[in-house]
Scaffold this active site. Structure first.
Site, PDB file in Angstrom:
ATOM      1  CG  ASP A  44      -5.359   1.056  -1.280  1.00 14.90           C
ATOM      2  OD1 ASP A  44      -4.187   1.423  -1.491  1.00 14.90           O
ATOM      3  OD2 ASP A  44      -6.097   1.605  -0.444  1.00 14.90           O
ATOM      4  CE1 TYR A 165      -5.185  16.019  -1.113  1.00 14.25           C
ATOM      5  CE2 TYR A 165      -6.140  18.139  -0.478  1.00 14.25           C
ATOM      6  CZ  TYR A 165      -6.178  16.755  -0.480  1.00 14.25           C
ATOM      7  OH  TYR A 165      -7.215  16.107   0.157  1.00 14.25           O
ATOM      8  CE  LYS A 169      -8.015  15.473  -3.209  1.00 16.46           C
ATOM      9  NZ  LYS A 169      -8.752  14.202  -3.229  1.00 16.46           N
ATOM     10  CB  ILE A 198     -11.581  12.862   7.589  1.00 20.32           C
ATOM     11  CG1 ILE A 198     -12.607  13.749   6.850  1.00 20.32           C
ATOM     12  CG2 ILE A 198     -12.221  11.545   8.045  1.00 20.32           C
ATOM     13  CD1 ILE A 198     -13.843  14.155   7.622  1.00 20.32           C
ATOM     14  CB  THR A 200      -7.780   9.093   7.208  1.00 15.87           C
ATOM     15  OG1 THR A 200      -7.031  10.165   6.620  1.00 15.87           O
ATOM     16  CG2 THR A 200      -9.267   9.415   7.114  1.00 15.87           C
TER      17      THR A 200
HETATM   18  P1  NAD Z   1      -5.755   7.458   3.736  1.00 18.18           P
HETATM   19  O1  NAD Z   1      -4.309   7.720   3.490  1.00 18.18           O
HETATM   20  O2  NAD Z   1      -6.154   6.930   5.062  1.00 18.18           O
HETATM   21  O3  NAD Z   1      -6.353   6.529   2.592  1.00 18.18           O
HETATM   22  C1  NAD Z   1      -6.015   6.746   1.244  1.00 18.18           C
HETATM   23  C2  NAD Z   1      -5.879   5.396   0.547  1.00 18.18           C
HETATM   24  O4  NAD Z   1      -5.583   5.640  -0.841  1.00 18.18           O
HETATM   25  C3  NAD Z   1      -4.735   4.536   1.103  1.00 18.18           C
HETATM   26  O5  NAD Z   1      -5.183   3.242   1.401  1.00 18.18           O
HETATM   27  C4  NAD Z   1      -3.713   4.525  -0.027  1.00 18.18           C
HETATM   28  O6  NAD Z   1      -2.949   3.328  -0.109  1.00 18.18           O
HETATM   29  C5  NAD Z   1      -4.600   4.697  -1.244  1.00 18.18           C
HETATM   30  N1  NAD Z   1      -3.857   5.182  -2.386  1.00 18.18           N
HETATM   31  C6  NAD Z   1      -2.959   6.186  -2.435  1.00 18.18           C
HETATM   32  N2  NAD Z   1      -2.436   6.291  -3.660  1.00 18.18           N
HETATM   33  C7  NAD Z   1      -3.029   5.323  -4.419  1.00 18.18           C
HETATM   34  C8  NAD Z   1      -2.902   4.926  -5.765  1.00 18.18           C
HETATM   35  N3  NAD Z   1      -2.065   5.532  -6.619  1.00 18.18           N
HETATM   36  N4  NAD Z   1      -3.641   3.890  -6.203  1.00 18.18           N
HETATM   37  C9  NAD Z   1      -4.510   3.257  -5.359  1.00 18.18           C
HETATM   38  N5  NAD Z   1      -4.656   3.584  -4.069  1.00 18.18           N
HETATM   39  C10 NAD Z   1      -3.929   4.615  -3.609  1.00 18.18           C
HETATM   40  O7  NAD Z   1      -6.458   8.860   3.475  1.00 18.18           O
HETATM   41  P2  NAD Z   1      -7.992   9.311   3.423  1.00 18.18           P
HETATM   42  O8  NAD Z   1      -8.057  10.539   4.232  1.00 18.18           O
HETATM   43  O9  NAD Z   1      -8.922   8.197   3.687  1.00 18.18           O
HETATM   44  O10 NAD Z   1      -8.063   9.781   1.900  1.00 18.18           O
HETATM   45  C11 NAD Z   1      -9.120   9.426   1.025  1.00 18.18           C
HETATM   46  C12 NAD Z   1      -9.465  10.636   0.173  1.00 18.18           C
HETATM   47  O11 NAD Z   1      -9.986  11.669   1.005  1.00 18.18           O
HETATM   48  C13 NAD Z   1      -8.289  11.260  -0.577  1.00 18.18           C
HETATM   49  O12 NAD Z   1      -8.679  11.565  -1.895  1.00 18.18           O
HETATM   50  C14 NAD Z   1      -8.031  12.536   0.196  1.00 18.18           C
HETATM   51  O13 NAD Z   1      -7.460  13.545  -0.612  1.00 18.18           O
HETATM   52  C15 NAD Z   1      -9.436  12.884   0.622  1.00 18.18           C
HETATM   53  N6  NAD Z   1      -9.540  13.814   1.749  1.00 18.18           N
HETATM   54  C16 NAD Z   1      -9.054  13.482   2.968  1.00 18.18           C
HETATM   55  C17 NAD Z   1      -9.163  14.382   4.026  1.00 18.18           C
HETATM   56  C18 NAD Z   1      -8.643  14.066   5.412  1.00 18.18           C
HETATM   57  O14 NAD Z   1      -8.542  14.977   6.234  1.00 18.18           O
HETATM   58  N7  NAD Z   1      -8.293  12.841   5.716  1.00 18.18           N
HETATM   59  C19 NAD Z   1      -9.768  15.623   3.803  1.00 18.18           C
HETATM   60  C20 NAD Z   1     -10.254  15.924   2.542  1.00 18.18           C
HETATM   61  C21 NAD Z   1     -10.143  15.015   1.516  1.00 18.18           C
END
Ligand code: NAD
Length: 268
Positions: A44, A165, A169, A198, A200
């Site tokens: 991260d 985005y 995806k 989700i 987060t």
């Molecule tokens: P989050 O923001 O809580 O966690 C994402 C993490 O990725 C963070 O710790 C951030 O520092 C890290 N990050 C961002 N850019 C980075 C980089 N360039 N290098 C290394 N680390 C990096 O969000 P999340 O919801 O846990 O997201 C995780 C994945 O889930 C993502 O790919 C997101 O697109 C996907 N997602 C999330 C949701 C939702 O509703 N939360 C829905 C569908 C998909």
């Protein structure tokens, strides 16, 4: 699997790389993998949150986690951290390519090229680099790669302003299927998960432009967007799916996208 059913030997002797491990889905997954015996390399952007995940995992089992300061869109940093992981833990068995951002939400005609590129760089190039640099190590004993995509770009196209985005995806799903076929002969399975909403910190990586309101088509869901529970999922729900896909119980599953959204994406 509930907390009471944790199998501490499930991933004993295995090493997992989890990107985006400082928060949300990545953090929950790193914890569950470690609870079930894996060593976890936490990739991260190093900030307090990834150090907190490191401390939490190490409180489960001392030495089970190491946080690496990695921007997953930077090839040199990914390659270096992968090599350091192998040096520290002795190999790589599980790769969770999960780091991602929502990025700038804007009408397409107003979206700056640099903002488009930033989202593609982190979400799609980051996935490519994470998989690319771990393949030589996964080839040794086979393994499991899980990529976090989304309902957006795959089943849902009504998240207005998320053209970059959603494109990233959709690209992850095609990439996962290409990789699954290419890597099958090395016993490397590649699957891709598509979460709905989700709870987060993803909103922290979201920037809405003023012009966004001009393209929004109003939609109403009086009973909520998630038919199953009328609420967003929790990171632990997604972590359970990742743990399953990483395990031998999923040994015949590869090249598949799995939706985890409480039927949200069937609604809109
Ligand atoms: P989050 O923001 O809580 O966690 C994402 C993490 O990725 C963070 O710790 C951030 O520092 C890290 N990050 C961002 N850019 C980075 C980089 N360039 N290098 C290394 N680390 C990096 O969000 P999340 O919801 O846990 O997201 C995780 C994945 O889930 C993502 O790919 C997101 O697109 C996907 N997602 C999330 C949701 C939702 O509703 N939360 C829905 C569908 C998909």
């Amino acid at each position: 699997m509930s907390k009471g059913q944790i199998n501490k030997q499930r991933f004993e002797g295995k090493t997992a790389i989890v990107t985006g491990a400082g928060s949300g889905i990545g953090r929950a997954t790193a914890i569950k993998l470690a609870q079930q015996g894996a060593n976890v390399a936490l990739f991260d952007l190093k900030d307090e949150r990834s150090l907190e995940t490191e401390a939490e995992v190490n409180s489960i089992r001392e030495g089970a986690a190491r946080a690496f300061d990695v921007d997953t869109s930077n090839a040199e940093r990914v390659e270096k951290a992968v090599l350091e992981t192998v040096e520290l833990f002795g190999g790589i068995d599980i790769v969770f390519a999960n780091a991602g951002i929502n990025g700038v939400l804007s009408p397409i005609e107003d979206l700056k090229l640099e903002d488009w590129q930033q989202t593609i760089n982190v979400n799609l190039n980051g996935t490519f680099l994470t998989v690319k640099y771990t393949i030589p190590h996964l080839k040794k004993n086979g393994g499991s790669v899980i990529i976090t995509s989304s309902i957006n770009g795959n089943r849902t196209f009504s998240s207005f302003g998320m053209s970059a985005y959603s494109t990233s995806k959709a690209g992850q799903v095609a990439f996962a299927k290409m990789a699954a076929l290419e890597l099958a002969k090395f016993k490397i399975r590649v699957n891709v998960i598509c979460p709905g909403a989700i709870a987060t910190n993803i909103d922290q990586s979201t920037e809405k432009t003023d012009q966004l309101k001009d393209i929004v088509i109003p939609m109403e869901f009086p009973e909520g967007r998630q038919p199953l529970k009328h609420a967003p999922g929790q990171p632990e729900h997604v972590a359970d799916l990742v743990v399953f896909l990483a395990s031998t119980e999923a040994s015949h599953i590869t090249g598949t996208e799995m939706f985890i959204d409480g039927a949200e994406s069937l609604l809109c």
